[in-house]
Design an enzyme around this catalytic site. Structure first.
Site, PDB file in Angstrom:
ATOM      1  N   TRP A 185       2.430  13.398   4.338  1.00 56.17           N
ATOM      2  CA  TRP A 185       1.699  12.232   4.788  1.00 56.17           C
ATOM      3  C   TRP A 185       2.335  11.537   6.080  1.00 56.17           C
ATOM      4  CZ3 TRP A 185       3.514   7.182   4.634  1.00 56.17           C
ATOM      5  CH2 TRP A 185       2.827   6.050   5.413  1.00 56.17           C
ATOM      6  N   GLU A 226      -2.088  14.727   2.736  1.00 54.93           N
ATOM      7  CA  GLU A 226      -2.727  13.691   2.243  1.00 54.93           C
ATOM      8  C   GLU A 226      -3.401  12.788   3.371  1.00 54.93           C
ATOM      9  OE1 GLU A 226       0.728  11.125   0.725  1.00 54.93           O
ATOM     10  OE2 GLU A 226      -0.738   9.896  -0.568  1.00 54.93           O
ATOM     11  N   LYS A 228      -5.640   9.016   4.361  1.00 52.74           N
ATOM     12  CA  LYS A 228      -5.589   7.782   4.173  1.00 52.74           C
ATOM     13  C   LYS A 228      -6.559   7.131   4.928  1.00 52.74           C
ATOM     14  CE  LYS A 228      -2.200   4.069   3.483  1.00 52.74           C
ATOM     15  NZ  LYS A 228      -0.760   3.526   3.326  1.00 52.74           N
ATOM     16  N   ASP A 259      -4.777  10.483  -2.736  1.00 53.29           N
ATOM     17  CA  ASP A 259      -4.078   9.351  -3.605  1.00 53.29           C
ATOM     18  C   ASP A 259      -5.109   8.204  -3.935  1.00 53.29           C
ATOM     19  OD1 ASP A 259      -2.800   6.571  -3.136  1.00 53.29           O
ATOM     20  OD2 ASP A 259      -1.261   7.744  -2.779  1.00 53.29           O
ATOM     21  N   HIS A 262      -5.967   5.248  -1.294  1.00 50.41           N
ATOM     22  CA  HIS A 262      -6.315   5.548  -0.179  1.00 50.41           C
ATOM     23  C   HIS A 262      -7.858   5.561   0.615  1.00 50.41           C
ATOM     24  CE1 HIS A 262      -1.869   7.393   1.007  1.00 50.41           C
ATOM     25  NE2 HIS A 262      -1.991   6.187   0.369  1.00 50.41           N
ATOM     26  N   HIS A 286      -2.052  11.790  -6.004  1.00 52.60           N
ATOM     27  CA  HIS A 286      -1.046  10.933  -6.183  1.00 52.60           C
ATOM     28  C   HIS A 286      -1.677   9.652  -6.869  1.00 52.60           C
ATOM     29  CE1 HIS A 286       1.690  11.285  -2.515  1.00 52.60           C
ATOM     30  NE2 HIS A 286       2.216  12.466  -3.566  1.00 52.60           N
ATOM     31  N   ASP A 294      -3.938  -0.691  -0.772  1.00 50.09           N
ATOM     32  CA  ASP A 294      -2.983   0.194  -1.301  1.00 50.09           C
ATOM     33  C   ASP A 294      -1.764  -0.190  -1.500  1.00 50.09           C
ATOM     34  OD1 ASP A 294      -2.162   3.008  -1.548  1.00 50.09           O
ATOM     35  OD2 ASP A 294      -1.441   3.121   0.428  1.00 50.09           O
ATOM     36  N   ASP A 296       0.107   0.247  -4.429  1.00 47.24           N
ATOM     37  CA  ASP A 296       0.856   0.743  -5.383  1.00 47.24           C
ATOM     38  C   ASP A 296       1.629   0.342  -6.476  1.00 47.24           C
ATOM     39  OD1 ASP A 296       0.857   3.684  -3.654  1.00 47.24           O
ATOM     40  OD2 ASP A 296       1.347   2.434  -2.128  1.00 47.24           O
ATOM     41  N   ASP A 326       2.558   8.195  -7.656  1.00 40.93           N
ATOM     42  CA  ASP A 326       2.988   7.326  -6.334  1.00 40.93           C
ATOM     43  C   ASP A 326       2.661   6.027  -6.427  1.00 40.93           C
ATOM     44  OD1 ASP A 326       3.454   6.497  -3.777  1.00 40.93           O
ATOM     45  OD2 ASP A 326       1.811   7.605  -2.911  1.00 40.93           O
TER      46      ASP A 326
HETATM   47  C1  RNT Z   1       1.594   6.238   1.516  1.00 35.31           C
HETATM   48  C2  RNT Z   1       1.282   7.550   1.043  1.00 35.31           C
HETATM   49  C3  RNT Z   1       2.585   8.206   0.710  1.00 35.31           C
HETATM   50  C4  RNT Z   1       3.593   7.504   0.344  1.00 35.31           C
HETATM   51  C5  RNT Z   1       4.855   8.284  -0.165  1.00 35.31           C
HETATM   52  C6  RNT Z   1       6.223   7.401  -0.232  1.00 35.31           C
HETATM   53  O1  RNT Z   1       0.428   5.360   1.790  1.00 35.31           O
HETATM   54  O2  RNT Z   1       0.581   7.216  -0.277  1.00 35.31           O
HETATM   55  O3  RNT Z   1       2.364   9.463  -0.302  1.00 35.31           O
HETATM   56  O4  RNT Z   1       3.327   6.582  -0.688  1.00 35.31           O
HETATM   57  O5  RNT Z   1       4.984   9.468   0.683  1.00 35.31           O
HETATM   58 ZN    ZN Z   2       0.591   8.938  -1.628  1.00 35.96          ZN
END
Ligand code: RNT
Ligand code: ZN
Length: 418
Positions: A185, A226, A228, A259, A262, A286, A294, A296, A326
């Site tokens: 990523w 990945e 985003k 993810d 994302h 993720h 995002d 998390d 994640d």
């Molecule tokens: C960031 C991505 C990535 C990170 C990790 C820490 O937006 O989701 O995967 O969260 O690599």
């Molecule tokens: Zn991620």
């Protein structure tokens, strides 16, 4: 075995049997699932290589709950404790900045030996390791660009870091006898509207080709890319967009990483799984919880988590999917965060395994959408919690919220003394 749990299970088993669902089989399936638990929930994505580095790349861990892990030993003891509260055997997902070494080593100098202690630990626990190059929180990422940078020095630094990361992943896979999933990523992008949307993507593509040019045995390492949509300070343009990453993965026979945070707010990854796996052999998830962005947040048992699990289980695509988590919440007990999120992922999967899938598919094919809606709605209230409790009990982990006082105890005896 607690008698109340056993009795509740027997009743649940009969209720499910009446609709053709075998609860024992569902638990057998769940036992095979290994969730890739992310190291970075344990210390707010800090890592051990650069103790003073601040988190960059457009991601943020907010909160300063006391007791975060500040050494590899602390992180290991925290995750081991978390594992003891979660049914089943699960993997550990390391980022490059979590190297366990006394040497002063930069990202473009990392070698497998800097992770020897992690491998020894994983062997002791009998678990697999996954990996991520860390392309953020570093002076070389200050421009906002890494592998797509127009500056040769910057770009080559990150290419070298990724190449080395791949060798470390291969080492994990060989040593542990289980394929390491390596996720790439990159935070690269612009805060404001770019003039040229093509050149950075071309550079990223060429850098990735260079990174992956070294032959690696697919038995030991799987590369995933990945995508985003945007990050904080990178609102207008993200180089590794959805189309970019998916296109790259498909054309280069790589895995794609979806993810949950994302995409645009009403876009859900549960509906993307089957489409992506039409064209890639494997998929990495993720699993996260975006709250308006995002953010998390810790994964909860919400509709989207259930939908993700259903998309995997109903289709059998779980066989080609690696489930990683994640999220990074620094405002609550970090071990509780791991436990809550992982247990929820497993609950959602169990719930999906407890569906009369074939029957539902048949009804759908017959066009009986009335029955489809009626049954899927009634299924939401089936006694799946009794099966989950019984599963926890038979797997030797705390039932329901009985894990919470244990975490509080650990907080008092261990975390608060840090
Ligand atoms: C960031 C991505 C990535 C990170 C990790 C820490 O937006 O989701 O995967 O969260 O690599
Ligand atoms: Zn991620």
């Amino acid at each position: 075995m607690r008698e109340d749990i056993k009795q509740a299970y027997e009743l649940a088993k009969a209720a499910y049997a009446a609709i053709g669902v075998d609860t024992d089989k569902a638990m057998e399936e769940l036992k095979k699932i290994q969730i890739s638990m992310h190291c970075w929930q344990g210390d707010d994505v800090q890592g051990f290589l650069f103790k003073d580095a601040s988190l960059s790349g457009g991601i943020q861990a907010t909160g300063n709950y006391p007791g975060k892990a500040t050494t590899p030993d602390e992180l290991r003891s925290d995750i081991e404790f978390a594992y003891s509260l979660i049914p089943g055997k699960h993997r550990f997902n390391l980022h490059a900045i979590y190297a366990d070494t006394d040497e002063k080593v930069d990202l473009d100098e990392l070698e497998p030996r800097h992770f020897e202690k992690w491998v020894a630990w994983a062997k002791k626990l009998g678990i697999g390791l996954d990996f991520n190059p860390t392309c953020f929180s570093h002076p070389m990422a200050e421009s906002g660009f890494t592998v797509s940078s127009a500056d040769d020095k910057v770009r080559n630094f990150w290419i070298e870091h990724c190449k080395r990361s791949r060798r470390i992943a291969d080492y994990f896979g060989r040593e542990l006898g289980t394929k390491c999933v390596t996720n790439y990523w990159f935070p690269d992008g612009y805060k404001d509207i770019p003039v040229d949307r093509e050149a950075p993507r071309r550079r990223m593509m060429e850098s990735l080709d260079e990174i992956f040019s070294e032959e690696m045995d697919p038995q030991y390492n799987l590369d995933a890319i990945e995508s985003k949509v945007f990050g904080i300070g990178v609102e207008s343009y993200t180089v590794g967009s959805n189309e970019f990453a998916l296109g790259y993965a498909i054309s280069r026979d790589k895995a794609y990483c979806l993810d949950a945070g994302h995409f645009h707010p009403t876009e859900v990854i549960s509906d993307k799984i089957a489409s992506v796996l039409m064209y890639t052999k494997e998929l990495l998830l993720h699993v996260s919880r975006p709250v308006r962005w995002d953010s998390d947040h810790v994964v909860i048992l919400d509709d989207e988590l259930n939908a993700i699990a259903q998309s995997l289980v109903r289709t059998g695509l779980i066989e080609r999917t690696h489930i990683g988590l994640d999220f990074f919440d620094a405002s609550i007990n970090r071990i509780a965060a791991w436990v809550i999120g992982t247990r929820n992922m497993l609950k959602a999967l169990l719930k999906a395994y407890l569906e009369p899938t074939e029957e539902l598919k048949k009804i759908e094919l017959e066009g009986d959408y009335t029955s489809r809606l009626a049954l899927t709605e009634e299924l939401k209230m089936y006694p799946f919690a009794a099966v989950w409790d019984y599963y926890c009990e038979t797997m030797g982990v705390p039932v329901r919220d009985s894990w919470l006082p244990m975490v509080k105890e650990y907080e008092k005896n261990v975390l608060s003394k840090r």
